[in-house]
Design a protein around this motif. Structure first.
Motif, PDB file in Angstrom:
ATOM      1  N   TYR A  83       0.825  -1.203   0.000  1.00 33.69           N
ATOM      2  CA  TYR A  83       0.000   0.000   0.000  1.00 33.69           C
ATOM      3  C   TYR A  83       0.865   1.261   0.000  1.00 33.69           C
ATOM      4  O   TYR A  83       1.951   1.277   0.573  1.00 33.69           O
ATOM      5  CB  TYR A  83      -0.892   0.033   1.246  1.00 33.69           C
ATOM      6  N   GLY A  84       0.352   2.320  -0.612  1.00 40.34           N
ATOM      7  CA  GLY A  84       0.924   3.652  -0.454  1.00 40.34           C
ATOM      8  C   GLY A  84       0.395   4.198   0.861  1.00 40.34           C
ATOM      9  O   GLY A  84      -0.804   4.069   1.142  1.00 40.34           O
ATOM     10  N   VAL A  85       1.255   4.776   1.688  1.00 40.15           N
ATOM     11  CA  VAL A  85       0.845   5.144   3.037  1.00 40.15           C
ATOM     12  C   VAL A  85       1.208   6.591   3.357  1.00 40.15           C
ATOM     13  O   VAL A  85       2.347   7.016   3.157  1.00 40.15           O
ATOM     14  CB  VAL A  85       1.494   4.217   4.091  1.00 40.15           C
ATOM     15  N   ALA A  86       0.229   7.307   3.862  1.00 35.28           N
ATOM     16  CA  ALA A  86       0.446   8.635   4.432  1.00 35.28           C
ATOM     17  C   ALA A  86       0.225   8.495   5.934  1.00 35.28           C
ATOM     18  O   ALA A  86      -0.706   7.805   6.362  1.00 35.28           O
ATOM     19  CB  ALA A  86      -0.530   9.647   3.848  1.00 35.28           C
ATOM     20  N   ILE A  87       1.098   9.117   6.719  1.00 35.27           N
ATOM     21  CA  ILE A  87       0.932   9.030   8.173  1.00 35.27           C
ATOM     22  C   ILE A  87       0.701  10.421   8.750  1.00 35.27           C
ATOM     23  O   ILE A  87       1.261  11.411   8.276  1.00 35.27           O
ATOM     24  CB  ILE A  87       2.138   8.357   8.870  1.00 35.27           C
ATOM     25  N   GLN A  88      -0.151  10.448   9.757  1.00 32.86           N
ATOM     26  CA  GLN A  88      -0.381  11.685  10.494  1.00 32.86           C
ATOM     27  C   GLN A  88       0.426  11.605  11.780  1.00 32.86           C
ATOM     28  O   GLN A  88       0.318  10.641  12.529  1.00 32.86           O
ATOM     29  CB  GLN A  88      -1.858  11.859  10.826  1.00 32.86           C
ATOM     30  N   ILE A  89       1.254  12.621  11.983  1.00 32.21           N
ATOM     31  CA  ILE A  89       2.044  12.686  13.207  1.00 32.21           C
ATOM     32  C   ILE A  89       1.629  13.941  13.969  1.00 32.21           C
ATOM     33  O   ILE A  89       1.170  14.920  13.371  1.00 32.21           O
ATOM     34  CB  ILE A  89       3.560  12.685  12.919  1.00 32.21           C
ATOM     35  N   VAL A  90       1.756  13.875  15.288  1.00 28.41           N
ATOM     36  CA  VAL A  90       1.388  15.021  16.113  1.00 28.41           C
ATOM     37  C   VAL A  90       2.476  15.295  17.139  1.00 28.41           C
ATOM     38  O   VAL A  90       3.223  14.406  17.532  1.00 28.41           O
ATOM     39  CB  VAL A  90       0.027  14.819  16.830  1.00 28.41           C
ATOM     40  N   LYS A  91       2.510  16.544  17.564  1.00 25.36           N
ATOM     41  CA  LYS A  91       3.394  16.974  18.644  1.00 25.36           C
ATOM     42  C   LYS A  91       2.508  17.597  19.717  1.00 25.36           C
ATOM     43  O   LYS A  91       1.932  18.669  19.496  1.00 25.36           O
ATOM     44  CB  LYS A  91       4.408  17.992  18.131  1.00 25.36           C
ATOM     45  N   TRP A 153       6.890   6.853  18.581  1.00 24.05           N
ATOM     46  CA  TRP A 153       7.542   8.158  18.682  1.00 24.05           C
ATOM     47  C   TRP A 153       8.690   8.236  17.680  1.00 24.05           C
ATOM     48  O   TRP A 153       9.424   7.274  17.493  1.00 24.05           O
ATOM     49  CB  TRP A 153       8.071   8.379  20.098  1.00 24.05           C
ATOM     50  N   LEU A 154       8.860   9.388  17.050  1.00 25.79           N
ATOM     51  CA  LEU A 154       9.917   9.613  16.063  1.00 25.79           C
ATOM     52  C   LEU A 154      11.075  10.356  16.724  1.00 25.79           C
ATOM     53  O   LEU A 154      10.855  11.345  17.423  1.00 25.79           O
ATOM     54  CB  LEU A 154       9.411  10.467  14.903  1.00 25.79           C
ATOM     55  N   ALA A 155      12.283   9.890  16.472  1.00 26.45           N
ATOM     56  CA  ALA A 155      13.481  10.557  16.990  1.00 26.45           C
ATOM     57  C   ALA A 155      13.844  11.714  16.065  1.00 26.45           C
ATOM     58  O   ALA A 155      13.976  11.533  14.861  1.00 26.45           O
ATOM     59  CB  ALA A 155      14.644   9.583  17.087  1.00 26.45           C
ATOM     60  N   ASN A 156      13.963  12.889  16.610  1.00 29.30           N
ATOM     61  CA  ASN A 156      14.508  14.060  15.920  1.00 29.30           C
ATOM     62  C   ASN A 156      13.734  14.547  14.709  1.00 29.30           C
ATOM     63  O   ASN A 156      14.317  15.166  13.821  1.00 29.30           O
ATOM     64  CB  ASN A 156      15.970  13.819  15.541  1.00 29.30           C
ATOM     65  N   TYR A 157      12.426  14.310  14.636  1.00 29.28           N
ATOM     66  CA  TYR A 157      11.652  14.927  13.568  1.00 29.28           C
ATOM     67  C   TYR A 157      11.676  16.433  13.806  1.00 29.28           C
ATOM     68  O   TYR A 157      11.415  16.903  14.916  1.00 29.28           O
ATOM     69  CB  TYR A 157      10.208  14.395  13.543  1.00 29.28           C
ATOM     70  N   ARG A 158      12.013  17.188  12.781  1.00 29.71           N
ATOM     71  CA  ARG A 158      12.195  18.648  12.864  1.00 29.71           C
ATOM     72  C   ARG A 158      13.180  19.026  13.976  1.00 29.71           C
ATOM     73  O   ARG A 158      13.017  20.019  14.663  1.00 29.71           O
ATOM     74  CB  ARG A 158      10.857  19.360  13.035  1.00 29.71           C
ATOM     75  N   ASN A 159      14.165  18.155  14.157  1.00 29.77           N
ATOM     76  CA  ASN A 159      15.223  18.361  15.154  1.00 29.77           C
ATOM     77  C   ASN A 159      14.695  18.456  16.585  1.00 29.77           C
ATOM     78  O   ASN A 159      15.289  19.124  17.420  1.00 29.77           O
ATOM     79  CB  ASN A 159      16.062  19.599  14.807  1.00 29.77           C
ATOM     80  N   GLU A 160      13.594  17.775  16.847  1.00 30.40           N
ATOM     81  CA  GLU A 160      13.024  17.749  18.192  1.00 30.40           C
ATOM     82  C   GLU A 160      13.006  16.299  18.682  1.00 30.40           C
ATOM     83  O   GLU A 160      12.190  15.508  18.237  1.00 30.40           O
ATOM     84  CB  GLU A 160      11.604  18.311  18.180  1.00 30.40           C
ATOM     85  N   PRO A 161      13.916  15.947  19.600  1.00 29.37           N
ATOM     86  CA  PRO A 161      14.020  14.550  20.049  1.00 29.37           C
ATOM     87  C   PRO A 161      12.739  14.037  20.714  1.00 29.37           C
ATOM     88  O   PRO A 161      12.297  14.595  21.714  1.00 29.37           O
ATOM     89  CB  PRO A 161      15.179  14.572  21.043  1.00 29.37           C
ATOM     90  N   TRP A 162      12.147  13.029  20.102  1.00 30.20           N
ATOM     91  CA  TRP A 162      11.017  12.284  20.656  1.00 30.20           C
ATOM     92  C   TRP A 162       9.815  13.163  21.018  1.00 30.20           C
ATOM     93  O   TRP A 162       9.120  12.908  21.986  1.00 30.20           O
ATOM     94  CB  TRP A 162      11.454  11.446  21.855  1.00 30.20           C
ATOM     95  N   ARG A 163       9.552  14.216  20.253  1.00 31.37           N
ATOM     96  CA  ARG A 163       8.406  15.093  20.523  1.00 31.37           C
ATOM     97  C   ARG A 163       7.206  14.773  19.644  1.00 31.37           C
ATOM     98  O   ARG A 163       6.095  15.158  19.950  1.00 31.37           O
ATOM     99  CB  ARG A 163       8.805  16.568  20.309  1.00 31.37           C
TER     100      ARG A 163
END
Length: 182
Positions: A83-91, A153-163
Motif C-alpha cells: 500500500y501507499g501510506v500517508a501518516i499523520q504525526i502530532v506533537k 515516537w519519532l526521533a529528531n523529527y524537525r530536530n526535536e528529540p522524541w516530541r
C-alpha cells in the motif's frame, strides 16, 4: 499534480485528496481548496464514506491510534502488503492542544533486535521556502522510532528529540494490475 490543482493549506487529509483524485469531487471544501478542476481518474471506484479502520481492507485501509495501540505492527504490515501510506504525526503542546502534520511513508527499517526500528518518509513541506524559480530538493529522510505508551515516537523529527508521534495512517492500494514496490 496536487500542487498544480490545490492550494497549500495546513488543513487537509489524505482521505479527502484521494477521494478527489478518484472521483473528481472535493467532499469537504474547507481548508485546502481545489484551485484548478481535475482528479476523477477512477470515477467507477466506490470510495467509502464511513470511517475506515480496517487492516483487511482491499482498496483503502485506515489505521487509527487505537489500532496502533492494539497492533503496533499494523503500519509495517500495510507497507509489506504494497500500500501507499500517508501518516499523520502530532506533537503534543500541552493544554490538550497539538501540532499535526501528514507525511508520506515509503518504508521501514528492521533490525535483529527490532522488527520496526525506523521509518523512511518524505515531506512536501521540506524546502518550501526555496528561492523563486528553483525546484525544492526531493529528499527521503530516515527517523528511528520507538514504541512507548501505546504510541510510535519519532526521533529528531524537525530536530526535536522524541516530541512527535504517529497518530494515524491512511493506506491506498495500488491499481489492480499495477506494479508494487518490493
Amino acid at each position: 499534480y496536487f500542487q498544480d490543482h490545490w492550494t497549500d493549506h495546513r488543513h487537509g487529509s489524505p482521505r479527502r485528496s484521494w477521494y478527489w483524485w478518484l472521483t473528481g469531487v472535493d467532499p469537504q471544501p474547507e481548508g485546502a481548496q481545489v484551485k484548478v478542476p481535475g482528479g476523477g481518474f477512477w470515477k467507477q471506484v466506490g470510495f467509502p464514506s464511513h470511517r475506515w479502520e480496517n487492516r483487511q481492507g482491499d482498496l483503502f485501509r485506515g489505521i487509527g491510534s487505537k489500532m496502533i495501540e492494539r497492533e503496533p505492527m499494523a503500519l509495517r504490515d500495510v507497507l509489506r502488503d504494497g500500500y501507499g501510506v500517508a501518516i499523520q504525526i502530532v506533537k503534543p503542546l500541552g493544554n490538550g492542544t497539538r501540532n499535526s502534520h501528514v507525511i508520506t511513508l515509503w518504508g521501514y527499517r528492521a533490525t535483529t533486535q527490532e522488527p520496526f526500528a525506523g521509518i523512511f518518509v518524505t515531506d512536501s513541506d521540506d524546502d518550501k521556502r526555496v528561492a523563486q524559480g528553483l525546484q525544492p530538493e526531493n529528499r527521503l529522510a530516515y527517523y528511528p522510532v520507538s514504541f512507548r505508551e501505546g504510541k510510535w515516537w519519532l526521533a529528531n523529527y524537525r530536530n526535536e528529540p522524541w516530541r512527535w508521534h504517529l497518530v494515524a495512517a491512511y493506506a491506498l492500494a495500488p491499481r489492480a494490475g499495477g506494479t508494487r514496490a518490493k
